[in-house]
Design an enzyme around this catalytic site. Sequence first.
Site, short mmCIF file in Angstrom:
data_model
loop_
_atom_site.label_atom_id
_atom_site.label_comp_id
_atom_site.label_asym_id
_atom_site.label_seq_id
_atom_site.Cartn_x
_atom_site.Cartn_y
_atom_site.Cartn_z
N LYS A 77 36.25 31.57 41.29
CA LYS A 77 35.27 31.44 42.02
C LYS A 77 34.08 31.39 41.08
O LYS A 77 34.01 31.63 40.02
CB LYS A 77 34.78 32.79 42.78
CG LYS A 77 35.75 33.45 43.74
CD LYS A 77 35.54 34.41 44.75
CE LYS A 77 35.44 35.65 44.00
NZ LYS A 77 35.09 37.03 44.69
N GLU A 101 29.80 41.76 57.12
CA GLU A 101 30.64 40.67 57.78
C GLU A 101 31.49 41.92 58.22
O GLU A 101 32.07 42.84 57.59
CB GLU A 101 31.33 40.07 56.71
CG GLU A 101 30.42 38.85 56.37
CD GLU A 101 31.11 37.76 55.59
OE1 GLU A 101 31.58 36.86 56.30
OE2 GLU A 101 31.68 37.99 54.40
N LYS A 103 29.25 41.28 48.24
CA LYS A 103 29.44 42.32 48.86
C LYS A 103 30.04 43.49 48.00
O LYS A 103 30.60 42.90 46.83
CB LYS A 103 30.63 42.20 50.18
CG LYS A 103 31.68 41.41 49.81
CD LYS A 103 32.27 40.88 51.36
CE LYS A 103 33.75 40.41 50.99
NZ LYS A 103 33.83 39.24 51.47
N ASP A 140 39.55 42.33 44.52
CA ASP A 140 38.36 42.22 43.57
C ASP A 140 37.23 43.08 43.87
O ASP A 140 36.33 43.05 43.22
CB ASP A 140 38.10 40.68 43.74
CG ASP A 140 37.78 40.29 45.01
OD1 ASP A 140 37.88 40.97 46.01
OD2 ASP A 140 36.75 39.40 45.14
#
Length: 544
Positions: A126, A364, A377, A280
Amino acid sequence: MDIRIVSTQPFPDQKPGTSGLRKSVPIFQTPHYLENFVQSIFDTIGNPAGQTLVLGGDGRYYNREAIQIILKMAAANGFARVKVGYGGILSTPATSCVIRKYKTVGGIILSASHNPGGPTGDFGVKFNTDNGGPAPEKVTEAIYARSKEIREYKILDAADIDLDHLGESRLGNTVIEVIDSVQDYAALLETLFDFDRIQQLLSRSDFRMCFDAMHAVTGPYAHALLERRLGAPAGTVHNGTPLPDFGGSHPDPNLVYAHDLVEILFGENAPAFGAASDGDGDRNMILGNHFFVTPSDSLAILAANATLVPGYRDGLAGVARSMPTSQAVDRVAAKLGLDCYETPTGWKFFGNLMDAGKVTLCGEESFGTGSNHVREKDGLWAVLFWLNILAVRQQSVADIVREHWQTYGRNYYSRHDYEGIDSDRANTLITNLRAKVGHLAGQSLGRYQVEYADDFSYTDPIDGSVSTQQGVRLGFSDGSRMVFRLSGTGTQGATLRLYLESYEPDPHKQDRDPQVALADLIAIADEVAQIRSLTGMDKPTVIT
Ligand code: G1P
Ligand code: ZN
């Protein structure tokens, strides 16, 4: 300096999904595969000279090898400095924190989040930009475009860096700084929460908690914060050592995959509070004694109680949720007079709103909650937020949630996942739905009246960018909803996600099993989308 320019061929499949590029480990080990994608990121950053990059991962299989490759590529590409996590470890929220604190050009996080790891498991890359958040679509599109035309990449011929000692060394002209993975992040959380009060709560003989790190990245963070800093007894953190294959399990904190924790919290002599995080460290699951808090409710409850927490004492600028997330937080926002934004799935859509000061809390349904303290988040942040609320309110988790429902009504909510469907069949299902939705408004489905039916499209209020086809949704006149979308994070076949929601204002009817409360909607969803016949599956693989 021994910079090697390596000729390569583009791979056609390096399009980042909901959260970065995710593929199986063997694909990432294909010669040049990782290198091509990383060079495409560097080419998109533009001029790395004088810039600092943050680098770390969730410790999954291939993490260390990938880090050595990326360090050498960063050096060959001319970065001034790379801040790399100790042992190659940096959680997603900690990476966001470090990028922001040191004003770096961005960071690379090696993770496939909650997907299983190991030699045949998943790996992922990412890229986060200088605001600390996941690269927005215009950046991921640019990386993808670059990956389709790449012909060479640069890498330094040098010995590996020792990742197991803190401090600075050099690769060519680039300073490689191995940083404490936890320190900056822990210091940030300490500015937000009432650590003294949480410490008192954790020292009470009638309050026990346990945190399941699921053999993933939050182990070192939870040990440092919960046990060493906040004084929770040793052993509070379970599965706290990151393992390359996450102990063979699926590091996803939900009722299905975090079953060990669920058994403890729903067993005899259960603790008062339980929580887990994912691969993660950005997801969280919150449990009370024999009680599960849905992520959508958790977001609403954090918003309703935010002023009890020092970092949010002055109130919230606004809140945001992804479209399929339940509307529980909307009710809190309405009552508190806050703006509430509805965005497509994926944390990257919250970044602009937070940068513009429009929202403080976001969430979410997929076990993700966070705030503007970082641009990701944040699993442990949510755990500390809950602990802070529990410490102030001196009530059980269940009582806090039930009181919330009495005040705001209960949004019954569930997500049904159909995993590993043949991609063609999944696409047919969505294509059929898209063709159908235009004609559904105004019709009755069972006892429900369709108020609107569309394929969700989002126009970012800050930069005007438009994201279309973000999920087919049917809204009913009583506030109930159903949403259909395909996962953008899976690596095998397709996953259909069906999201269901209904609203119950009557406190006497708020204690039902969500699957029962939603039964009619579940049946309608199957009829509208022909799920069973098209997928060939008679029930979902995962229900959350
Ligand atoms: C899933 C979740 C989404 C989350 C993402 C990354 O994406 O649904 O909310 O942001 O993982 O954690 P999906 O597989 O649905 O595209
Ligand atoms: Zn994650």
